[in-house]
Every structure is written in structure tokens, then in C-alpha cells.
Design an enzyme around this catalytic site. Structure first.
Site, PDB file in Angstrom:
ATOM      1  N   LYS A  68       0.697  -1.058   0.342  1.00  0.00           N
ATOM      2  CA  LYS A  68       0.226  -0.004   0.404  1.00  0.00           C
ATOM      3  C   LYS A  68       1.231   1.188   0.027  1.00  0.00           C
ATOM      4  O   LYS A  68       0.405   2.080  -0.615  1.00  0.00           O
ATOM      5  CB  LYS A  68      -1.017  -0.212   1.571  1.00  0.00           C
ATOM      6  CG  LYS A  68      -2.040  -1.070   1.028  1.00  0.00           C
ATOM      7  CD  LYS A  68      -4.002  -1.310   2.296  1.00  0.00           C
ATOM      8  CE  LYS A  68      -4.250  -2.099   2.579  1.00  0.00           C
ATOM      9  NZ  LYS A  68      -4.693  -3.214   3.344  1.00  0.00           N
ATOM     10  N   GLN A  93      -5.026  -1.367   9.547  1.00  0.00           N
ATOM     11  CA  GLN A  93      -4.707  -2.417   9.176  1.00  0.00           C
ATOM     12  C   GLN A  93      -5.749  -4.323   9.759  1.00  0.00           C
ATOM     13  O   GLN A  93      -5.105  -3.651  11.301  1.00  0.00           O
ATOM     14  CB  GLN A  93      -3.424  -2.565   8.570  1.00  0.00           C
ATOM     15  CG  GLN A  93      -3.249  -4.389   7.911  1.00  0.00           C
ATOM     16  CD  GLN A  93      -3.782  -4.124   6.672  1.00  0.00           C
ATOM     17  OE1 GLN A  93      -3.998  -3.270   5.861  1.00  0.00           O
ATOM     18  NE2 GLN A  93      -3.810  -5.052   5.948  1.00  0.00           N
ATOM     19  N   ASP A 110     -11.507   2.986   3.779  1.00  0.00           N
ATOM     20  CA  ASP A 110     -11.733   1.396   4.199  1.00  0.00           C
ATOM     21  C   ASP A 110     -13.365   0.877   3.566  1.00  0.00           C
ATOM     22  O   ASP A 110     -13.884   0.022   3.416  1.00  0.00           O
ATOM     23  CB  ASP A 110     -11.770   0.507   5.319  1.00  0.00           C
ATOM     24  CG  ASP A 110      -9.581   0.077   4.776  1.00  0.00           C
ATOM     25  OD1 ASP A 110      -9.140  -0.850   4.503  1.00  0.00           O
ATOM     26  OD2 ASP A 110      -9.481  -0.448   5.919  1.00  0.00           O
TER      27      ASP A 110
HETATM   28  N1  GUN Z   1      -6.741  -6.705   5.862  1.00  0.00           N
HETATM   29  C1  GUN Z   1      -6.962  -7.076   5.179  1.00  0.00           C
HETATM   30  N2  GUN Z   1      -8.179  -7.193   3.919  1.00  0.00           N
HETATM   31  C2  GUN Z   1      -8.187  -5.489   4.757  1.00  0.00           C
HETATM   32  C3  GUN Z   1      -8.162  -4.538   3.991  1.00  0.00           C
HETATM   33  O1  GUN Z   1      -9.067  -4.124   3.155  1.00  0.00           O
HETATM   34  N3  GUN Z   1      -8.371  -3.244   4.968  1.00  0.00           N
HETATM   35  C4  GUN Z   1      -7.816  -3.820   6.333  1.00  0.00           C
HETATM   36  N4  GUN Z   1      -8.347  -2.563   7.685  1.00  0.00           N
HETATM   37  N5  GUN Z   1      -7.447  -4.338   7.079  1.00  0.00           N
HETATM   38  C5  GUN Z   1      -7.406  -5.556   5.786  1.00  0.00           C
END
Ligand code: GUN
Length: 280
Positions: A51, A95, A118
Site C-alpha cells: 500500500k 490494517q 476502507d
Molecule cells: N486486512 C485484509 N484486508 C484488509 C482491508 O481491506 N482493509 C484493512 N484495513 N485490513 C485488511
């Protein structure tokens, strides 16, 4: 046809990059994304690194805040409040998964909905479900963009989703309803899963079981979107048995190289949208 998520992601990231340059030239401002990473769960480390790299490439000011796995909930909530009030932060992402002492619910509720890249905050979930403007979770948004590359008009299509998670299944259903699909959400307690899947014009597999969907589960000429990322021996595979299904269907996403790259691009897209909403 094999849907090239890598290519579509690159196209979208290029558009985002251009828009960020254009806004920067006019306002001297750029979007900022802050990611909070707690603990040492290996897949999360990889996702967050990805990311960060992708954000920087399109001109987003990316910042990762790392905590050890025993950080208190209070400390994380205090940081989120600080980020909510920081005008240079357009988007906040915590996350998942989180360690046991930290409530996912409290964390998600604490993020300013207008910075919730998100799309997990109940305000965004509710707005999406009501058909209002919402920040849409990145993975289902990426799936929809790929689907629309294959079929512009999804109206009246029979869509079957395997999996009912807040991350994928539920928001995917809302997006497909908005597109006027007939939507069926299936899950681990569904009876006759194979039969349900075999009726699908559009099948979204987001369940996390390697190679679950077989050739006789899918309809001739259907479109298959595989959200699964599963370890299978030393390989990464999806929820769909790709090799046996690919010649029966109209289009299918591979794993890797399908939905995954679109998820990241949609995170950048959401960050840009949050930034633009704050510009005036
Ligand atoms: N962990 C796995 N996929 C995601 C996601 O799309 N967002 C977040 N915040 N954590 C994750």
C-alpha cells in the site's frame, strides 16, 4: 477470456496519478494516507508495504505508524483522534486483523467517516446500503470495476456471492443490487451451494477455501470473479479451480493478478476522493 487485473489496475493508477499532479499544480496540495499497522502478522506487513509503495508511486503522501502487538487500545484510539484532526491526513486505514486486546468495532467506529478509506465505518456502510454517496470498501469496488469492463449493463443478471463478510460479501451485494442484479448471498450454512452457484450469470467467490468452485459449479458463459487468496502447497490460488473452469466461462479473474491489484488501486482512488472532498 482472462481478466487482466494487473493491466486494469495500472490504467486506474495512471489516471489517479495524473489527477493528483493536476490538483497539485493548482493548489500545491497532495493527498495523505496514514496506515496503522499493529503487531507482526506477516501477511499484514506485506499488504502494508504494498500500500505504501503504490501510494508513493501515484503521489500520495504515505505514512505508516507501527505498534507492537501489545499496544493498548487507548493509545491507538488517541492516535486515531489525532489523525482525524490532522488536516494533512486525507485517509486513515487500520490494517486488520487486530490483536485480542483491541476491539475492531471501537477502532472502526473511531475513524472519521470522511477519512475512512476502507469504507468500514457504519456511516459508510449505511450510506452504501441506502444507495447514498458512500466510501465503498476497496475489494468489492475493484470487483465491480472489473465486472463492468466485461459487461457494461449488469441489469437483471443473476449474481451469486459466496461469503458474507463485512469486507467483501455484504458490500459486494449492495453494489450489485445498485446495478439492478438479482443477488443471492451464500455462506457456510447454505444448503446446496453447488446448485446455487450453477445458476449464476455472475459468480463472486470470496470465501477463502482453495479451489472450492469446480467446473460443474459454474454456468456456461458466466463471469467469475475470484476474491480468494489461499496458500496451497507452495502456490497462491483462489477459491475457484481456475484451470478447469476457465474454458467454460465468458470471463474469469486469475489469482494472483486479478482482484488483488484492483484492491490497491481502489484504495488509492478512495484516498483521492477523500482528499478532494476536503479541498474546498
Ligand atoms: N486486512 C485484509 N484486508 C484488509 C482491508 O481491506 N482493509 C484493512 N484495513 N485490513 C485488511
Amino acid at each position: 477470456m482472462i481478466i487482466d487485473g494487473k493491466k486494469e489496475s495500472a490504467v486506474l493508477r495512471e489516471e489517479i496519478k495524473k489527477e493528483i499532479i493536476s490538483i497539485k499544480n493548482k493548489t500545491n496540495k497532495i493527498p495523505g494516507l496514514t496506515v496503522i499497522l499493529i503487531g507482526d502478522f506477516a501477511p499484514s506487513q506485506i499488504y502494508v508495504r504494498n500500500k505504501e509503495k503504490n501510494s508513493k508511486e501515484v503521489g500520495i503522501n504515505s505514512n505508516v505508524i507501527k505498534y507492537s502487538k501489545d499496544v493498548t487500545e487507548e493509545e491507538v484510539l488517541k492516535k486515531i483522534e489525532e489523525l482525524n484532526n490532522d488536516k494533512d491526513v486525507s485517509g486513515i486505514l487500520v490494517q486488520l486483523p487486530l490483536p485480542d486486546q483491541i476491539s475492531k468495532e471501537k477502532i472502526i467506529h473511531s475513524i472519521d467517516p470522511s477519512k475512512d478509506v476502507d469504507g468500514f465505518h457504519p456511516v459508510n456502510v449505511g450510506n452504501l446500503a441506502s444507495g447514498y454517496h458512500a466510501i465503498v470498501p476497496c475489494t468489492p469496488l475493484g470487483c465491480l470495476l472489473l465486472l463492468k469492463k466485461i459487461e457494461k449493463n449488469l441489469s437483471g443478471k443473476h449474481a451469486v456471492i459466496i461469503g458474507r463478510s463485512n469486507l467483501n460479501g455484504k458490500p459486494m451485494a449492495q453494489l450489485l443490487l445498485k446495478e439492478n442484479c438479482t443477488v443471492v448471498i451464500t455462506h457456510s450454512k447454505t444448503k446446496n451451494l453447488k446448485e446455487e452457484c450453477s445458476k449464476a450469470d455472475i459468480l463472486i467467490a470470496a470465501v477463502g477455501v482453495a479451489n472450492l468452485v469446480k467446473k460443474d459449479w459454474v454456468k456456461d458463459g458466466s463471469i467469475i470473479i475470484d476474491v480468494g487468496i489461499n496458500k496451497h502447497g507452495d502456490k497462491i490460488v483462489g477459491d475457484v479451480s481456475f484451470e478447469e473452469v476457465k474454458n467454460k466461462v465468458k470471463a474469469i479473474t486469475p489469482v494472483p493478478g486479478g482482484v488483488g491489484p484492483m484492491t490497491i488501486a481502489c484504495l488509492l482512488k478512495n484516498t483521492l476522493e477523500c482528499f478532494k472532498a476536503r479541498l474546498t
